[in-house]
Scaffold this motif. Structure first.
Motif, PDB file in Angstrom:
ATOM      1  N   ASP A  22       0.854  -1.182   0.000  1.00 29.04           N
ATOM      2  CA  ASP A  22       0.000   0.000   0.000  1.00 29.04           C
ATOM      3  C   ASP A  22       0.897   1.240   0.000  1.00 29.04           C
ATOM      4  O   ASP A  22       1.738   1.403   0.881  1.00 29.04           O
ATOM      5  N   ALA A  55      -6.167  -1.634   5.051  1.00 24.70           N
ATOM      6  CA  ALA A  55      -5.803  -3.031   5.322  1.00 24.70           C
ATOM      7  C   ALA A  55      -6.968  -3.772   5.966  1.00 24.70           C
ATOM      8  O   ALA A  55      -7.214  -4.940   5.667  1.00 24.70           O
ATOM      9  N   PRO A  74      -0.361  -7.874   2.875  1.00 28.94           N
ATOM     10  CA  PRO A  74      -0.480  -7.770   4.335  1.00 28.94           C
ATOM     11  C   PRO A  74       0.764  -7.153   4.980  1.00 28.94           C
ATOM     12  O   PRO A  74       0.692  -6.638   6.084  1.00 28.94           O
ATOM     13  N   ARG A  77       0.518  -3.592   6.295  1.00 33.47           N
ATOM     14  CA  ARG A  77      -0.033  -3.304   7.619  1.00 33.47           C
ATOM     15  C   ARG A  77       1.089  -3.061   8.620  1.00 33.47           C
ATOM     16  O   ARG A  77       1.014  -2.145   9.430  1.00 33.47           O
TER      17      ARG A  77
END
Length: 106
Positions: A22, A55, A74, A77
């Motif tokens: 992200d 997330a 993931p 995160r």
């Protein structure tokens, strides 16, 4: 269809690529590391919280269930948590520094 097509049983499988990190999580960590400037510390906290929200929705809640939200790795995160924590720590340091200057008469 030839036997080399992925749609045929026994054919090669398509290459699986991991989901991307992200960008907000990466920005949160970068801003947290550069948080010697007070505004960057607050920006790290904001980006970190937004990335954590993304997330959470990517794990099967909210828009992700409808297939609207993009899937991110993931690992993003952990970056978001680290960047947000650095931002909060540096915000606290800056607040204590300002309070010390004001109380001690600088």
């Amino acid at each position: 269809m030839s036997t080399s097509d992925p749609g045929v049983a026994g054919g090669p499988l398509p290459a699986l690529t991991p989901p991307p990190l992200d960008p907000l999580a990466v920005a949160s960590l970068a801003l947290g590391l550069l948080a010697i400037v007070p505004v960057l510390a607050l920006a790290a906290v904001a980006c970190g919280h937004l990335a954590l929200h993304r997330a959470a929705s990517a794990r099967g809640r909210g828009r992700a269930m409808a297939g609207v939200a993009r899937g991110y790795s993931p690992a993003g995160r952990a970056l978001a948590v680290a960047g947000s924590a650095l931002g909060w720590v540096m915000t606290t340091v800056w607040a204590l520094a300002v309070a010390a200057v004001l109380l001690l008469g600088g």
